[in-house]
Design an enzyme around this catalytic site. Structure first.
Site, short mmCIF file in Angstrom:
data_model
loop_
_atom_site.label_atom_id
_atom_site.label_comp_id
_atom_site.label_asym_id
_atom_site.label_seq_id
_atom_site.Cartn_x
_atom_site.Cartn_y
_atom_site.Cartn_z
N SER A 21 3.77 5.81 -12.79
CA SER A 21 3.60 5.26 -14.15
C SER A 21 2.17 4.72 -14.34
O SER A 21 1.61 4.82 -15.43
CB SER A 21 4.65 4.20 -14.46
OG SER A 21 4.45 3.05 -13.67
N LEU A 98 -4.96 3.28 4.25
CA LEU A 98 -6.15 4.08 4.55
C LEU A 98 -6.83 3.53 5.81
O LEU A 98 -6.90 2.32 6.02
CB LEU A 98 -7.14 4.00 3.38
CG LEU A 98 -6.61 4.49 2.01
CD1 LEU A 98 -7.65 4.19 0.92
CD2 LEU A 98 -6.28 5.97 2.05
N HIS A 114 -1.95 -4.07 -7.20
CA HIS A 114 -0.91 -4.67 -6.38
C HIS A 114 -0.04 -5.58 -7.25
O HIS A 114 -0.56 -6.35 -8.05
CB HIS A 114 -1.57 -5.49 -5.25
CG HIS A 114 -0.58 -6.06 -4.30
ND1 HIS A 114 0.04 -5.28 -3.33
CD2 HIS A 114 -0.06 -7.30 -4.17
CE1 HIS A 114 0.88 -6.04 -2.65
NE2 HIS A 114 0.85 -7.27 -3.13
N ASP A 150 -4.75 -5.42 1.14
CA ASP A 150 -4.65 -6.19 -0.10
C ASP A 150 -5.59 -7.41 -0.12
O ASP A 150 -5.25 -8.46 -0.66
CB ASP A 150 -3.20 -6.64 -0.35
CG ASP A 150 -2.26 -5.45 -0.49
OD1 ASP A 150 -2.68 -4.41 -1.01
OD2 ASP A 150 -1.09 -5.56 -0.08
N GLU A 179 0.68 -4.03 -15.57
CA GLU A 179 -0.16 -3.20 -14.69
C GLU A 179 -0.81 -2.08 -15.49
O GLU A 179 -1.98 -1.75 -15.30
CB GLU A 179 0.68 -2.58 -13.56
CG GLU A 179 1.16 -3.59 -12.53
CD GLU A 179 1.88 -2.92 -11.36
OE1 GLU A 179 1.54 -1.79 -10.98
OE2 GLU A 179 2.82 -3.54 -10.82
C1 GRF Z 1 3.21 -0.55 -8.74
O1 GRF Z 1 4.00 -1.70 -8.86
C2 GRF Z 1 1.92 -0.86 -8.03
O2 GRF Z 1 1.43 -2.14 -8.28
C3 GRF Z 1 2.33 -0.75 -6.59
O3 GRF Z 1 3.23 0.33 -6.55
C4 GRF Z 1 3.86 0.48 -7.83
C5 GRF Z 1 3.60 1.87 -8.27
O4 GRF Z 1 4.31 2.19 -9.46
N1 GRF Z 1 1.18 -0.61 -5.73
P1 GRF Z 1 4.01 3.54 -10.22
O5 GRF Z 1 4.21 4.68 -9.20
O6 GRF Z 1 2.63 3.51 -10.75
O7 GRF Z 1 5.04 3.61 -11.31
#
Ligand code: GRF
Length: 193
Positions: A21, A98, A114, A150, A179
């Site tokens: 997403s 990585l 994150h 992180d 996000e």
């Molecule tokens: C998100 O919550 C991101 O912060 C974390 O993994 C999830 C990925 O979600 N690192 P998507 O695949 O972008 O929907």
């Protein structure tokens, strides 16, 4: 803000392992006239990642790498990314860590999103841990990637209120909405003068 249009856009690869997403929101952002980036490549360690469908929908090249041997996988990814003259790597739900060598090859060019207010709750199961600790707030962070998990320099964060009825599912949904806005904002921030 420098006008970065057409061929001058910064070539970007997005790394995913799952739903994608954030990938989708980054693609939509990249298509805006004033966006500094163009997404040239989607990389996954998981052939079943749902997000790979966005490569097909938006006609962006998709590459899946078998991580049975991480050193080999990373070598192939590095050459793919360099061949395509990618200057920015956006990790978006990429579930592999990585190596130091990989990070060194793209110093200052790798970003991650994150789902917590770093430095709190590095690693996995962030929502569960925030709820178990009765946190009143959680959120999300976009940061540069360095060799510690992180822990790279924070670019932007967004706070989200936790309600007493929140579950890991409802909290993750609320945070994901933020996000999708935060990642594009963070990219705009690092490329604005
Ligand atoms: C998100 O919550 C991101 O912060 C974390 O993994 C999830 C990925 O979600 N690192 P998507 O695949 O972008 O929907």
């Amino acid at each position: 803000m420098v006008q970065l249009t057409g061929p001058k856009k910064i070539k970007c690869a997005v790394f995913i392992s799952g739903t994608g997403s954030n990938l989708k929101s980054l693609i939509q952002f990249s298509k805006k006239k004033n966006s500094p980036i163009s997404i040239e490549l989607i990389i996954s360690d998981n052939a079943k990642a749902k997000g790979l469908k966005f490569g097909k929908i938006f006609k962006i090249s998709n590459k899946v790498f078998n991580y049975k041997n991480k050193i080999v996988a990373e070598k192939k990814i590095i050459s793919e990314v360099k061949n395509k003259k990618i200057k920015l790597i956006c990790l978006a739900g990429f579930m592999k860590i990585l190596s130091k060598n990989f990070i060194k090859s793209f110093k200052g060019q790798i970003l991650n999103i994150h789902p917590s207010l770093l430095p709190k709750y590095k690693g996995l199961n962030t929502h569960q841990r925030a709820l178990s600790n009765n946190e009143k707030y959680s959120g999300c962070t976009v940061h540069f990637v360095n060799s510690r998990l992180d822990s790279g320099k924070i670019i932007l964060q967004k706070m989200v209120k936790i309600n007493k009825h929140d579950t890991t599912k409802s909290l993750s949904q609320k945070i994901l909405i933020e996000e999708h806005k935060l990642y594009p904002k963070a990219i705009s921030k690092i490329f604005s003068l």
